[in-house]
Design a protein around this motif. Structure first.
Motif, PDB file in Angstrom:
ATOM      1  N   CYS A   1       0.263   0.046  10.267  1.00 44.77           N
ATOM      2  CA  CYS A   1      -0.119  -1.137   9.104  1.00 44.77           C
ATOM      3  C   CYS A   1       1.008  -1.814   8.782  1.00 44.77           C
ATOM      4  O   CYS A   1       2.020  -1.353   8.238  1.00 44.77           O
ATOM      5  CB  CYS A   1      -0.752  -0.258   8.316  1.00 44.77           C
ATOM      6  SG  CYS A   1      -1.635  -1.594   7.274  1.00 44.77           S
TER       7      CYS A   1
ATOM      8  N   ALA B   1      -5.401  -3.566   0.457  1.00 42.37           N
ATOM      9  CA  ALA B   1      -4.472  -2.451   0.838  1.00 42.37           C
ATOM     10  C   ALA B   1      -4.294  -1.612  -0.201  1.00 42.37           C
ATOM     11  O   ALA B   1      -3.467  -1.508  -0.928  1.00 42.37           O
ATOM     12  CB  ALA B   1      -3.322  -3.440   1.096  1.00 42.37           C
TER      13      ALA B   1
ATOM     14  N   CYS C   1       0.763  -1.264  -0.158  1.00 41.98           N
ATOM     15  CA  CYS C   1      -0.018  -0.062  -0.082  1.00 41.98           C
ATOM     16  C   CYS C   1       0.736   1.324  -0.005  1.00 41.98           C
ATOM     17  O   CYS C   1       1.960   1.391   0.622  1.00 41.98           O
ATOM     18  CB  CYS C   1      -0.820  -0.056   1.042  1.00 41.98           C
ATOM     19  SG  CYS C   1      -2.060   1.373   1.218  1.00 41.98           S
TER      20      CYS C   1
ATOM     21  N   CYS D   1       0.297   4.641   6.965  1.00 35.82           N
ATOM     22  CA  CYS D   1      -0.405   4.507   8.257  1.00 35.82           C
ATOM     23  C   CYS D   1       0.613   3.898   9.451  1.00 35.82           C
ATOM     24  O   CYS D   1       0.910   2.601   8.834  1.00 35.82           O
ATOM     25  CB  CYS D   1      -1.602   3.673   8.144  1.00 35.82           C
ATOM     26  SG  CYS D   1      -2.746   4.455   6.877  1.00 35.82           S
TER      27      CYS D   1
HETATM   28 FE1  SF4 Z   1      -3.225   2.616   5.721  1.00 35.09          FE
HETATM   29 FE2  SF4 Z   1      -5.266   0.980   4.634  1.00 35.09          FE
HETATM   30 FE3  SF4 Z   1      -2.804   1.150   3.459  1.00 35.09          FE
HETATM   31 FE4  SF4 Z   1      -2.842   0.207   5.649  1.00 35.09          FE
HETATM   32  S1  SF4 Z   1      -3.748  -0.691   3.881  1.00 35.09           S
HETATM   33  S2  SF4 Z   1      -1.236   1.665   5.011  1.00 35.09           S
HETATM   34  S3  SF4 Z   1      -4.273   1.221   6.556  1.00 35.09           S
HETATM   35  S4  SF4 Z   1      -4.630   2.668   3.727  1.00 35.09           S
END
Ligand code: SF4
Ligand code: SAM
Ligand code: DTB
Length: 323
Positions: free
Chosen positions: A56, A97, A49, A53
């Protein structure tokens, strides 16, 4: 009118027994106190991703050992949903993700939603930020719920995430509502935030108009390699307080005892149900992190005399709305 931040902070500050009594009273007014909604989660697109965050495992910016994978096939998703249904889940939540889907990403997901809907399960998706028209396309495919968390208080949000902001989250929630989807929106605690920040999150959730139908409260699962991987666990009593305050501030919402159950003793989970939690993720995996085995959750339900919450029919929803 939704409760003010000061009122929510006042709830947190009460003696625990008073807080739990109040939460149970509110809970019993709106729900069967022994029914718990059962959802199963599947990561349909794992890792890689673009967002940062801090909690995560799936951010490409953290070194967590979670590799970027391709989108699962329709058959893989249908099979996982069949297994979830056979184990007694009533809702199937598909997570990706992504910062948000491109239209070409969305097309195969719409097929997955149609397939899960056809199995007679409630459907939920969590795909990140949505562009114009995407929420409508999801609704048209048979999506019941869209999960998009506010995660924490607006001020603390900037300390955890820099690649998108609170207003982006609110904008997507607005699109989801406008398309007639039900909203699943909650947050994470245990990220080093203060009690005031926890109260701020609940104030934001309660101020959504209408409030979310489903409110997941996640306990941070610390992931090695993320900026929050070494965080100290939040005190268990403070976690129970957070659930109880959410129950009182969001009296008609289903409050989910969400991530973090794998590290919680049964007695703590029981206290969370007493404080007004009435939903769980069921199945031995969340997105990338472990969750209790279905057998041990069955034993816990039996021990506590808890049964699965039936899916609301249209008439039941009307009855609850009038109550
Ligand atoms: Fe952020 Fe969702 Fe990406 Fe995890 S999957 S880094 S929570 S946007
Ligand atoms: N990418 C989409 C998004 O961010 O909205 C959907 C998937 S994202 C993983 C969904 C939610 O999972 C996050 O908003 C957060 O609340 C929760 N979450 C992610 N990692 C977590 C962790 N380590 N511990 C607890 N909750 C977590
Ligand atoms: C939510 O509030 N919690 C779920 C779901 N919505 C998508 C995700 C929990 C993720 C826990 C960490 C992991 O499995 O990587």
């Amino acid at each position: 009118m939704s409760p003010s931040l000061a009122q929510i902070e006042g709830l947190f500050d009460q003696p625990l027994n008073d807080l739990i009594f109040q939460a149970q009273t509110v809970h019993r007014r709106h729900f069967d106190p022994n029914a718990v909604q059962v959802s199963t989660l599947l990561s349909i697109k794992t890792g890689g991703c673009s967002e940062d965050c801090g909690y995560c495992s799936q951010s490409a910016r953290h070194h967590t050992g979670v590799e970027s994978e391709a989108l699962l096939s329709l058959d893989e998703v249908r099979q996982a949903a069949e297994v979830a249904k056979a184990h007694g889940a009533t809702r199937f939540c598909m997570g990706a993700a992504w910062r948000g889907p491109k239209d070409k990403d969305l097309r195969p997901v719409l097929e997955m939603i149609r397939a899960v809907h056809e199995l007679g399960l409630e459907t939920c998706a969590t795909l990140g930020m949505l562009r114009e028209g995407q929420a409508e396309a999801l609704a048209e495919a048979g999506l019941d719920y869209y999960n998009h968390n506010l995660d924490t208080d607006p001020e603390f949000y900037r300390e955890v995430i820099s690649t998108h902001d609170y207003q982006d989250r609110l904008d997507t929630l607005h699109k989801v509502r406008r398309a007639g989807l039900k909203v699943c929106c909650g947050g994470i605690v245990g990220m080093g935030e203060s009690r005031q920040h926890r109260a701020g999150l609940i104030a934001q959730l309660a101020a959504l108009d209408p409030p979310p139908e489903s409110v997941p409260i996640n306990m941070l699962v610390p992931i090695p390699g993320t900026p929050l991987g070494d965080d100290q666990a939040l005190d268990a009593v403070e976690f129970v307080r957070t659930i109880a305050v959410a129950r009182i501030a969001l009296p008609r919402s289903v409050v989910r005892l969400s991530a973090g159950r794998n590290d919680m003793p049964e007695a703590l989970q029981a206290l969370c149900f007493l404080a007004g939690a009435n939903s769980i993720f069921y199945g031995d995996k969340l997105l990338t992190a472990p969750n209790p085995e279905t057998d041990s959750d069955q034993r816990l339900f039996d021990k506590l005399g808890i049964h699965a919450m039936p899916v609301e029919t249209g008439s039941e929803r009307q009855r609850l709305a009038k109550a």
